[in-house]
Design a protein around this motif. Structure first.
Motif, PDB file in Angstrom:
ATOM      1  N   LEU A 235       0.823  -1.207   0.000  1.00  0.00           N
ATOM      2  CA  LEU A 235       0.000   0.000   0.000  1.00  0.00           C
ATOM      3  C   LEU A 235       0.860   1.261   0.000  1.00  0.00           C
ATOM      4  CD1 LEU A 235      -2.999   0.830   0.062  1.00  0.00           C
ATOM      5  CD2 LEU A 235      -2.771   1.094   2.542  1.00  0.00           C
ATOM      6  N   ARG A 236       0.525   2.195  -0.926  1.00  0.00           N
ATOM      7  CA  ARG A 236       1.282   3.440  -1.036  1.00  0.00           C
ATOM      8  C   ARG A 236       0.391   4.684  -0.837  1.00  0.00           C
ATOM      9  NH1 ARG A 236       6.147   3.577  -3.242  1.00  0.00           N
ATOM     10  NH2 ARG A 236       5.745   5.500  -4.406  1.00  0.00           N
ATOM     11  N   PHE A 237      -0.855   4.589  -1.247  1.00  0.00           N
ATOM     12  CA  PHE A 237      -1.759   5.736  -1.173  1.00  0.00           C
ATOM     13  C   PHE A 237      -3.013   5.343  -0.415  1.00  0.00           C
ATOM     14  CE2 PHE A 237      -5.289   8.311  -2.493  1.00  0.00           C
ATOM     15  CZ  PHE A 237      -4.789   9.587  -2.680  1.00  0.00           C
ATOM     16  N   LEU A 238      -3.341   6.094   0.635  1.00  0.00           N
ATOM     17  CA  LEU A 238      -4.514   5.784   1.462  1.00  0.00           C
ATOM     18  C   LEU A 238      -5.262   7.071   1.804  1.00  0.00           C
ATOM     19  CD1 LEU A 238      -6.207   3.724   3.054  1.00  0.00           C
ATOM     20  CD2 LEU A 238      -4.623   4.034   4.970  1.00  0.00           C
ATOM     21  N   ASP A 239      -6.518   7.136   1.394  1.00  0.00           N
ATOM     22  CA  ASP A 239      -7.368   8.296   1.683  1.00  0.00           C
ATOM     23  C   ASP A 239      -8.461   7.871   2.657  1.00  0.00           C
ATOM     24  OD1 ASP A 239      -9.012  10.490   1.761  1.00  0.00           O
ATOM     25  OD2 ASP A 239      -9.082  10.788  -0.406  1.00  0.00           O
ATOM     26  N   LEU A 240      -8.369   8.374   3.894  1.00  0.00           N
ATOM     27  CA  LEU A 240      -9.334   8.053   4.948  1.00  0.00           C
ATOM     28  C   LEU A 240     -10.105   9.300   5.388  1.00  0.00           C
ATOM     29  CD1 LEU A 240      -7.125   5.672   7.119  1.00  0.00           C
ATOM     30  CD2 LEU A 240      -9.080   5.018   5.718  1.00  0.00           C
ATOM     31  N   CYS A 241     -10.175  10.283   4.542  1.00  0.00           N
ATOM     32  CA  CYS A 241     -10.857  11.537   4.878  1.00  0.00           C
ATOM     33  C   CYS A 241     -12.264  11.267   5.404  1.00  0.00           C
ATOM     34  CB  CYS A 241     -10.930  12.432   3.651  1.00  0.00           C
ATOM     35  SG  CYS A 241     -11.798  13.989   3.928  1.00  0.00           S
ATOM     36  N   GLY A 242     -12.557  11.816   6.581  1.00  0.00           N
ATOM     37  CA  GLY A 242     -13.883  11.672   7.161  1.00  0.00           C
ATOM     38  C   GLY A 242     -14.133  10.352   7.857  1.00  0.00           C
ATOM     39  N   ALA A 243     -13.069   9.594   8.132  1.00  0.00           N
ATOM     40  CA  ALA A 243     -13.227   8.304   8.831  1.00  0.00           C
ATOM     41  C   ALA A 243     -13.477   8.578  10.310  1.00  0.00           C
ATOM     42  CB  ALA A 243     -11.984   7.440   8.630  1.00  0.00           C
ATOM     43  N   GLN A 244     -14.726   8.842  10.643  1.00  0.00           N
ATOM     44  CA  GLN A 244     -15.081   9.304  11.988  1.00  0.00           C
ATOM     45  C   GLN A 244     -14.861   8.249  13.072  1.00  0.00           C
ATOM     46  OE1 GLN A 244     -19.091  10.820  11.866  1.00  0.00           O
ATOM     47  NE2 GLN A 244     -18.690  12.128  10.107  1.00  0.00           N
ATOM     48  N   ASN A 245     -14.834   6.974  12.675  1.00  0.00           N
ATOM     49  CA  ASN A 245     -14.683   5.906  13.663  1.00  0.00           C
ATOM     50  C   ASN A 245     -13.252   5.388  13.768  1.00  0.00           C
ATOM     51  OD1 ASN A 245     -17.512   5.891  14.237  1.00  0.00           O
ATOM     52  ND2 ASN A 245     -17.861   4.729  12.366  1.00  0.00           N
ATOM     53  N   LEU A 246     -12.345   5.959  13.016  1.00  0.00           N
ATOM     54  CA  LEU A 246     -10.940   5.549  13.096  1.00  0.00           C
ATOM     55  C   LEU A 246     -10.326   6.070  14.390  1.00  0.00           C
ATOM     56  CD1 LEU A 246      -8.341   4.351  11.743  1.00  0.00           C
ATOM     57  CD2 LEU A 246      -7.971   6.645  10.789  1.00  0.00           C
ATOM     58  N   THR A 247      -9.736   5.173  15.178  1.00  0.00           N
ATOM     59  CA  THR A 247      -9.089   5.568  16.431  1.00  0.00           C
ATOM     60  C   THR A 247      -7.581   5.372  16.319  1.00  0.00           C
ATOM     61  OG1 THR A 247      -9.107   3.377  17.471  1.00  0.00           O
ATOM     62  CG2 THR A 247     -11.133   4.708  17.637  1.00  0.00           C
ATOM     63  N   ASP A 248      -6.883   5.714  17.390  1.00  0.00           N
ATOM     64  CA  ASP A 248      -5.432   5.515  17.419  1.00  0.00           C
ATOM     65  C   ASP A 248      -5.057   4.043  17.287  1.00  0.00           C
ATOM     66  OD1 ASP A 248      -4.811   8.227  17.694  1.00  0.00           O
ATOM     67  OD2 ASP A 248      -5.044   8.155  19.874  1.00  0.00           O
ATOM     68  N   GLY A 275      -1.718   8.043  17.566  1.00  0.00           N
ATOM     69  CA  GLY A 275      -1.821   7.401  16.257  1.00  0.00           C
ATOM     70  C   GLY A 275      -0.863   7.991  15.246  1.00  0.00           C
ATOM     71  N   VAL A 276      -0.724   9.312  15.224  1.00  0.00           N
ATOM     72  CA  VAL A 276       0.159   9.965  14.260  1.00  0.00           C
ATOM     73  C   VAL A 276       1.621   9.609  14.547  1.00  0.00           C
ATOM     74  CG1 VAL A 276       0.913  12.174  13.303  1.00  0.00           C
ATOM     75  CG2 VAL A 276      -1.500  11.831  13.917  1.00  0.00           C
ATOM     76  N   ILE A 277       1.988   9.504  15.820  1.00  0.00           N
ATOM     77  CA  ILE A 277       3.352   9.102  16.178  1.00  0.00           C
ATOM     78  C   ILE A 277       3.633   7.684  15.688  1.00  0.00           C
ATOM     79  CG2 ILE A 277       4.826   8.492  18.141  1.00  0.00           C
ATOM     80  CD1 ILE A 277       3.662  10.946  19.592  1.00  0.00           C
ATOM     81  N   ALA A 278       2.643   6.803  15.801  1.00  0.00           N
ATOM     82  CA  ALA A 278       2.804   5.436  15.286  1.00  0.00           C
ATOM     83  C   ALA A 278       3.045   5.462  13.778  1.00  0.00           C
ATOM     84  CB  ALA A 278       1.578   4.600  15.622  1.00  0.00           C
ATOM     85  N   ILE A 279       2.312   6.317  13.066  1.00  0.00           N
ATOM     86  CA  ILE A 279       2.511   6.461  11.623  1.00  0.00           C
ATOM     87  C   ILE A 279       3.918   6.960  11.330  1.00  0.00           C
ATOM     88  CG2 ILE A 279       1.852   7.848   9.613  1.00  0.00           C
ATOM     89  CD1 ILE A 279      -0.068   5.591  10.066  1.00  0.00           C
ATOM     90  N   ALA A 280       4.360   7.951  12.062  1.00  0.00           N
ATOM     91  CA  ALA A 280       5.702   8.508  11.852  1.00  0.00           C
ATOM     92  C   ALA A 280       6.778   7.445  12.028  1.00  0.00           C
ATOM     93  CB  ALA A 280       5.939   9.668  12.820  1.00  0.00           C
TER      94      ALA A 280
END
Length: 346
Positions: A235-248, A275-280
């Motif tokens: 996976l290279r491109f992921l668009d989750l805009c508006g994913a209201q139920n996505l948590t850390d 969650g963002v730190i995990a992504i980083a």
């Protein structure tokens, strides 16, 4: 006289081949009328006649039938009818009855915005395109699971599928796609509002070759499905805009996608620094990241992003992230020296 003969037989064909590959379809067709020698030269290069582009044109359906009736388009590979006017099932039926053999090599079909096409049209056109690889039918509310049944039955080699805005497609279609297109590389189900975790989970179980996923504006999906995105190593491109139920928790699983280069988390309101730190830490090739409108992120996540992604990140949107205090252009450039775009959304 000898020089003119050499020009017509040798130089002109070479020049025309170079020039014509850089021309748009309309200009190429105009060139056919210049002289008999140019006409012969252009027709002698089949590679020039592999694309038919009628996007946003009037009478696009009739134009398509007329063009496919010409011998030069007998091996066409790419047809673009995006937002073409007057595209209906009956034109597709005419294509099949009058010049269906011309579509046997078709690989790319764009029907975006062709809202008069129904399941019947999908059945007719896919029945003539056994080699189809890329199929796009954005913003069509007439197509249902019946149309998708025809697609997977008739076209066995699809790797790129855009169903964005097809609001009457359900999990049944995703199950069909997952079971028949296990080599799928790109899937767009933006605003397919009848889809649930069940459909997405089947996709993520079966289609491990996916490189691009668009889930824009699908508020019904939950972490149970999002966590399974971790099963996609390419996976290279992921668009989750508006994913209201996505948590850390869900985002931390997505961080296992090491090859991710573009991630849109706009309005993912439950996400925080965690969650963002995990992504980083997990996605160190990240080039684009949108955190637009997320109140749960702070300067802390930017510091960690800078530690792991400062050499790759070129686009970062933190507009509306009121708990990120240091977000001026100059401050962001200190953390991410390669930034070129500071705003994805207006």
């Amino acid at each position: 006289m000898a020089a003119e003969t050499i020009w017509n037989r040798e130089t002109l064909p070479k020049v025309m081949k170079i020039v014509s590959t850089r021309l748009q379809q309309r200009d190429l067709i105009t060139l056919l009328l210049v002289s008999p020698s140019i006409h012969r030269t252009l027709l002698s290069h089949p590679s020039l006649w592999l694309v038919l582009d009628f996007h946003e044109m009037s009478n696009a359906g009739d134009r398509l039938v007329s063009a496919l009736s010409l011998p030069r388009y007998r091996n066409v590979k790419h047809i673009n009818l995006e937002f073409g006017q007057d595209i209906e099932d009956k034109q597709l039926e005419n294509v099949k009855s009058k010049c269906g053999d011309s579509l046997l090599d078709l690989e790319i079909l764009n029907l975006n915005g062709c809202q008069r096409i129904s399941d019947k049209g999908i059945e007719v056109v896919t029945n003539t395109c056994p080699k189809l690889k890329v199929f796009s039918i954005y913003w069509n509310v007439r197509v249902t699971d019946v149309g998708m049944t025809h697609l997977v039955k008739n076209c066995r080699f699809v790797v790129d599928l855009n169903l964005s805005g097809c609001k009457n497609i359900t999990d049944k279609s995703l199950h069909l796609v997952a079971d028949n297109y296990q080599e799928l590389e790109s899937l767009n189900i933006t605003r397919c509002i009848k889809m649930t975790d069940s459909g997405l989970q089947r996709i993520l179980l079966n289609c491990s070759s996916l490189q691009t996923l668009n889930f824009y504006a699908l508020s019904t999906l939950t972490d149970e499905a999002y966590k399974m995105i971790s099963r996609l190593p390419h996976l290279r491109f992921l668009d989750l805009c508006g994913a209201q139920n996505l948590t850390d928790d869900g985002l931390s699983c997505i961080a296992m996608c090491k090859n991710l280069v573009s991630l849109n988390l706009t309005w993912c309101v439950q996400v925080s620094d965690v969650g963002v730190i995990a992504i980083a830490q997990g996605c160190r090739s990240l080039e684009l990241l949108s955190l637009f409108g997320i109140l749960g992120v702070s300067d802390r996540c930017l510091e960690v992003l800078s530690s792991f992604c400062s050499n790759t990140l070129t686009t970062l949107d933190v507009n509306g992230c009121i708990n990120i205090k240091d977000r001026s252009r100059d401050q962001l450039l200190k953390l991410f020296p390669n930034l070129m775009c500071f705003k994805v959304h207006s």
